[in-house]
Design a protein around this motif. Sequence first.
Motif, short mmCIF file in Angstrom:
data_model
loop_
_atom_site.label_atom_id
_atom_site.label_comp_id
_atom_site.label_asym_id
_atom_site.label_seq_id
_atom_site.Cartn_x
_atom_site.Cartn_y
_atom_site.Cartn_z
N TYR A 48 9.59 57.62 16.57
CA TYR A 48 9.16 56.81 15.44
C TYR A 48 8.18 57.63 14.60
O TYR A 48 7.65 58.65 15.06
CB TYR A 48 8.46 55.53 15.90
N GLN A 49 7.96 57.15 13.39
CA GLN A 49 6.91 57.75 12.58
C GLN A 49 6.03 56.64 12.02
O GLN A 49 4.96 56.40 12.52
CB GLN A 49 7.51 58.61 11.47
N CYS A 50 6.53 55.87 11.02
CA CYS A 50 5.72 54.76 10.51
C CYS A 50 5.78 53.55 11.44
O CYS A 50 4.88 52.73 11.45
CB CYS A 50 6.15 54.37 9.10
N GLY A 51 6.86 53.42 12.20
CA GLY A 51 7.00 52.32 13.15
C GLY A 51 7.68 51.08 12.61
O GLY A 51 7.91 50.13 13.36
N TYR A 52 8.02 51.09 11.33
CA TYR A 52 8.62 49.89 10.74
C TYR A 52 9.93 49.51 11.42
O TYR A 52 10.18 48.34 11.70
CB TYR A 52 8.84 50.11 9.24
N CYS A 53 10.76 50.49 11.69
CA CYS A 53 12.07 50.21 12.27
C CYS A 53 12.05 50.17 13.79
O CYS A 53 13.05 49.82 14.42
CB CYS A 53 13.07 51.28 11.83
N THR A 54 10.94 50.55 14.39
CA THR A 54 10.89 50.81 15.83
C THR A 54 11.24 49.61 16.71
O THR A 54 12.00 49.78 17.67
CB THR A 54 9.51 51.39 16.21
N LEU A 99 18.80 51.75 10.63
CA LEU A 99 18.32 52.78 9.71
C LEU A 99 16.83 53.05 9.91
O LEU A 99 16.06 52.16 10.22
CB LEU A 99 18.57 52.35 8.27
N CYS A 100 16.47 54.31 9.72
CA CYS A 100 15.07 54.74 9.84
C CYS A 100 14.75 55.60 8.62
O CYS A 100 15.24 56.71 8.50
CB CYS A 100 14.86 55.54 11.13
N ARG A 101 13.94 55.07 7.75
CA ARG A 101 13.63 55.81 6.52
C ARG A 101 12.78 57.04 6.82
O ARG A 101 12.70 57.95 6.00
CB ARG A 101 12.94 54.91 5.52
N CYS A 102 12.13 57.07 7.95
CA CYS A 102 11.33 58.24 8.32
C CYS A 102 12.20 59.34 8.92
O CYS A 102 11.73 60.46 9.09
CB CYS A 102 10.24 57.86 9.31
N GLY A 103 13.42 59.02 9.28
CA GLY A 103 14.31 60.04 9.83
C GLY A 103 13.99 60.46 11.24
O GLY A 103 14.12 61.64 11.57
S1 FES Z 1 9.80 55.16 11.91
FE1 FES Z 1 9.51 54.73 9.80
S2 FES Z 1 11.32 53.75 9.23
FE2 FES Z 1 11.74 54.40 11.24
#
Ligand code: FES
Length: 125
Positions: A48-54, A99-103
Amino acid sequence: MIVDGRRINACLTLAVMHQGAEITTIEGLGQPDNLHPMQAAFIRHDGYQCGYCTPGQICSGVAVLAEIEAGIPSHVTADLTAQTTVTEAEIRERMSGNLCRCGAYSNIVEAMSEVAGLETGRRHA
Ligand code: FES
């Protein structure tokens, strides 16, 4: 989230449609002091990065491995008569709707591979 053992898009359904169903969300998988193995693997592999999709990624990851274990084929399953097995291609295909916008995709695959017992050779410390 996972409804009666199947992953669904929480944002595309109504709670009233699932009255009486068994619903599992990220909080139901594990808590900070008792993480689900998939949650722990996501942390180890930076899945994860931002965690939104986690939360969705982890719930879907748990259900994907259960789908493979149950013998449910995907679009990349080569032999529909054989038991499905966990491969990187199966994970990528089955997770393609998350989908994960952070990739963070490659690290998500690594986390899921670890939980499934696959050796990827790209593990994080
Ligand atoms: S961790 Fe940011 S959108 Fe997936």
